[in-house]
Design an enzyme around this catalytic site. Structure first.
Site, PDB file in Angstrom:
ATOM      1  N   SER A 138     -11.057  -1.621   2.597  1.00  0.00           N
ATOM      2  CA  SER A 138     -11.690  -0.335   2.309  1.00  0.00           C
ATOM      3  C   SER A 138     -13.161  -0.515   1.986  1.00  0.00           C
ATOM      4  O   SER A 138     -13.568  -1.531   1.419  1.00  0.00           O
ATOM      5  CB  SER A 138     -10.981   0.294   1.102  1.00  0.00           C
ATOM      6  OG  SER A 138     -11.738   1.368   0.588  1.00  0.00           O
ATOM      7  N   TYR A 163      -8.545   0.839  -7.727  1.00  0.00           N
ATOM      8  CA  TYR A 163      -8.184   0.786  -6.310  1.00  0.00           C
ATOM      9  C   TYR A 163      -9.141  -0.145  -5.565  1.00  0.00           C
ATOM     10  O   TYR A 163      -8.713  -1.075  -4.880  1.00  0.00           O
ATOM     11  CB  TYR A 163      -8.214   2.170  -5.665  1.00  0.00           C
ATOM     12  CG  TYR A 163      -8.207   2.118  -4.167  1.00  0.00           C
ATOM     13  CD1 TYR A 163      -9.371   2.327  -3.436  1.00  0.00           C
ATOM     14  CD2 TYR A 163      -7.044   1.818  -3.482  1.00  0.00           C
ATOM     15  CE1 TYR A 163      -9.367   2.249  -2.058  1.00  0.00           C
ATOM     16  CE2 TYR A 163      -7.032   1.739  -2.097  1.00  0.00           C
ATOM     17  CZ  TYR A 163      -8.207   1.953  -1.392  1.00  0.00           C
ATOM     18  OH  TYR A 163      -8.205   1.858  -0.024  1.00  0.00           O
ATOM     19  N   LYS A 167      -8.600  -4.041  -3.639  1.00  0.00           N
ATOM     20  CA  LYS A 167      -9.015  -4.408  -2.278  1.00  0.00           C
ATOM     21  C   LYS A 167      -9.935  -5.630  -2.310  1.00  0.00           C
ATOM     22  O   LYS A 167      -9.839  -6.507  -1.447  1.00  0.00           O
ATOM     23  CB  LYS A 167      -9.708  -3.229  -1.585  1.00  0.00           C
ATOM     24  CG  LYS A 167      -8.777  -2.067  -1.256  1.00  0.00           C
ATOM     25  CD  LYS A 167      -7.620  -2.494  -0.352  1.00  0.00           C
ATOM     26  CE  LYS A 167      -6.727  -1.327   0.005  1.00  0.00           C
ATOM     27  NZ  LYS A 167      -5.579  -1.741   0.854  1.00  0.00           N
TER      28      LYS A 167
HETATM   29  C1  WQD Z   1     -14.340  12.187  -1.016  1.00  0.00           C
HETATM   30  C2  WQD Z   1     -15.346  13.080  -1.732  1.00  0.00           C
HETATM   31  C3  WQD Z   1     -14.733  13.447  -4.009  1.00  0.00           C
HETATM   32  C4  WQD Z   1     -11.242  15.904  -3.512  1.00  0.00           C
HETATM   33  C5  WQD Z   1     -11.206   7.569   0.081  1.00  0.00           C
HETATM   34  C6  WQD Z   1      -9.842   7.025  -0.007  1.00  0.00           C
HETATM   35  C7  WQD Z   1      -9.854   5.550  -0.172  1.00  0.00           C
HETATM   36  C8  WQD Z   1     -10.858   4.860   0.712  1.00  0.00           C
HETATM   37  C9  WQD Z   1     -12.215   5.515   0.631  1.00  0.00           C
HETATM   38  C10 WQD Z   1      -9.698   3.919   2.572  1.00  0.00           C
HETATM   39  C11 WQD Z   1     -15.634  12.582  -3.155  1.00  0.00           C
HETATM   40  C12 WQD Z   1     -14.768  14.752  -3.218  1.00  0.00           C
HETATM   41  C13 WQD Z   1     -12.334  15.113  -3.244  1.00  0.00           C
HETATM   42  C14 WQD Z   1     -11.431  17.196  -4.054  1.00  0.00           C
HETATM   43  C15 WQD Z   1     -13.793  16.851  -4.012  1.00  0.00           C
HETATM   44  N1  WQD Z   1     -10.451   4.878   2.072  1.00  0.00           N
HETATM   45  N2  WQD Z   1     -13.592  15.593  -3.489  1.00  0.00           N
HETATM   46  N3  WQD Z   1     -12.715  17.634  -4.271  1.00  0.00           N
HETATM   47  O1  WQD Z   1     -12.786   8.957  -3.046  1.00  0.00           O
HETATM   48  O2  WQD Z   1     -14.150   8.544  -0.935  1.00  0.00           O
HETATM   49  O3  WQD Z   1     -11.820   7.574  -1.200  1.00  0.00           O
HETATM   50  O4  WQD Z   1     -12.011   6.858   0.972  1.00  0.00           O
HETATM   51  O5  WQD Z   1      -9.275   2.967   2.074  1.00  0.00           O
HETATM   52  O6  WQD Z   1      -8.565   5.134   0.202  1.00  0.00           O
HETATM   53  O7  WQD Z   1      -9.195   7.599  -1.103  1.00  0.00           O
HETATM   54  O8  WQD Z   1     -12.166  10.021  -0.812  1.00  0.00           O
HETATM   55  O9  WQD Z   1     -11.387  12.264  -0.190  1.00  0.00           O
HETATM   56  O10 WQD Z   1     -10.922  11.424  -2.545  1.00  0.00           O
HETATM   57  O11 WQD Z   1     -13.244  12.015  -1.917  1.00  0.00           O
HETATM   58  O12 WQD Z   1     -14.947  17.266  -4.228  1.00  0.00           O
HETATM   59  O13 WQD Z   1     -10.463  17.986  -4.321  1.00  0.00           O
HETATM   60  O14 WQD Z   1     -14.767  14.376  -1.864  1.00  0.00           O
HETATM   61  O15 WQD Z   1     -15.208  13.632  -5.336  1.00  0.00           O
HETATM   62  O16 WQD Z   1     -16.979  12.858  -3.466  1.00  0.00           O
HETATM   63  P1  WQD Z   1     -12.830   8.770  -1.578  1.00  0.00           P
HETATM   64  P2  WQD Z   1     -11.831  11.471  -1.376  1.00  0.00           P
END
Ligand code: WQD
Length: 349
Positions: A138, A163, A167
């Site tokens: 990741s 998390y 990784k």
């Molecule tokens: C993205 C953005 C949130 C939910 C993911 C995977 C992880 C890894 C990396 C593969 C952030 C914002 C989210 C919501 C929001 N991928 N958000 N409201 O945290 O980048 O991690 O990609 O391994 O496995 O989890 O992804 O989709 O949770 O968040 O504003 O209800 O969207 O704060 O800025 P993240 P995410």
């Protein structure tokens, strides 16, 4: 001057590949692409992050019934029995928890599962003639990068969540493992943000309970299952104050795994790392607007507080995978969001 371009098609063998977490979001999409490539995927899953109906859908999409074992990868004996019975040539390890926010709340669950399952696999792989190992890593291993886009040489900084730390530990384990197992060729694929669903609308993400990730929360809000989307923070130093990520279609991500196995069959060195992203970043608000444009459905949202564990901005320099794996993303952000919406609607049918 006459330019002649000669393209060598290197023949690669079709393989039997163990897919841990193969009924899950990325795993099931990779099973589709492995079948399409003529490989034989063997699925191991215990449905903690999926559902048995996905297996039926895989048959509907590919015409093939995948061999399946209902198994927790922490069960070393059960895992060994599968290796002995199936005798795979390759392994791709997806079975892990992957929610940044959740890992902050439940660190021990993440350490036990994400690290413990890899330890089990690395105990078995040398004893069962496995030649190729692809690991689901990741972009979170980069922490909060000072320079973006990130390349595979970007510094591995302190993880911003348990998390991300699991990784980083798993990558180091594999690096040390490969030093003493030169015959086992390994690729680490550092995913950015997987979104979307298979264009057929037959498989997709099945979040347990309230989604941690952005896009499933957007689609559930659009479908009326959630009152409104909370955008985690609107005061970051970005164009519109919301965080930036590299959102990649899950089928493009799945294709990178097929290309990784083909790549490994022609390599001398046995440890490789690739960023798997589109190479461009989108803010949370841009994703919401792109969804509304693609689907003509309005998403109600409000700007809430920042979420612990979030980094401000990260997206991929994907030049290495574009050249060395001959891979490129085929779907746009809008197409991925439309496929996510199609999948969400199928769940409501
Ligand atoms: C993205 C953005 C949130 C939910 C993911 C995977 C992880 C890894 C990396 C593969 C952030 C914002 C989210 C919501 C929001 N991928 N958000 N409201 O945290 O980048 O991690 O990609 O391994 O496995 O989890 O992804 O989709 O949770 O968040 O504003 O209800 O969207 O704060 O800025 P993240 P995410």
């Amino acid at each position: 001057m006459i330019k002649i371009r000669i393209r060598f098609e290197v023949q690669t063998e079709r393989m039997k590949i163990l897919v841990t977490g193969g009924a899950g979001f990325i795993g099931s999409h990779t099973v589709v692409e492995l079948f399409n490539n003529g490989d034989v995927p063997i699925i191991i899953d215990d449905f903690r992050n999926s559902d048995p109906f996905i297996l039926e859908r895989l048959k509907e999409i590919t015409g093939n019934t995948p061999v399946f074992y209902n198994l927790d990868c922490l069960d070393l004996k059960g895992l060994e029995d599968v290796f002995e019975k199936e005798k795979p040539e390759g392994v791709v390890h997806f079975a892990a928890y992957k929610a940044v926010g959740e890992s902050v709340e439940k660190p021990v669950m993440y350490y036990e599962n994400n690290i413990g399952t890899l330890i089990n696999l690395l105990k078995l792989v040398p004893q069962h003639n496995i030649n190729y190992f692809v690991f689901s890593s990741s972009c979170t291993v980069y922490g909060d990068p000072e320079v973006i886009p990130v390349t595979e040489q970007s510094p591995i900084q302190e993880a911003s969540s348990p998390y991300g730390y699991t990784k980083q530990v798993c990558e180091k384990m594999l690096q040390d493992f490969c030093k003493v197992n030169q015959n086992i060729k390994t690729v680490l694929l550092r995913y950015f943000n997987p979104i979307g669903s298979h264009p057929s609308g037959l498989i997709g993400e099945l979040p347990n309970g309230v989604p941690n990730n952005l896009v499933p929360y957007v689609t559930q809000t659009a479908a009326g299952q959630r009152d409104q989307l909370t955008i985690n923070g609107g005061d970051y130093n970005t164009s519109d104050g919301t965080c930036i990520r590299d959102y990649i279609h899950v089928s493009d991500l799945a294709d990178a795994h097929v290309k990784a196995f083909a790549f490994l069959q022609n390599q001398i060195s046995n440890f490789h790392v690739f960023n798997v992203g589109t190479g461009s970043g989108s803010t949370v608000l841009e994703v919401v607007k792109a969804f509304e444009k693609a689907t003509k459905v309005t998403v109600k949202y409000f700007i809430g507080p920042r979420r612990e564990g979030d980094v401000v901005s990260i997206f991929a320099d994907n030049s290495k995978i574009l050249t060395e794996l001959d891979w490129r993303p085929k779907f746009s952000l809008e197409e991925a969001l439309l496929h996510s919406w199609r999948w969400q609607q199928s769940l409501s049918d």
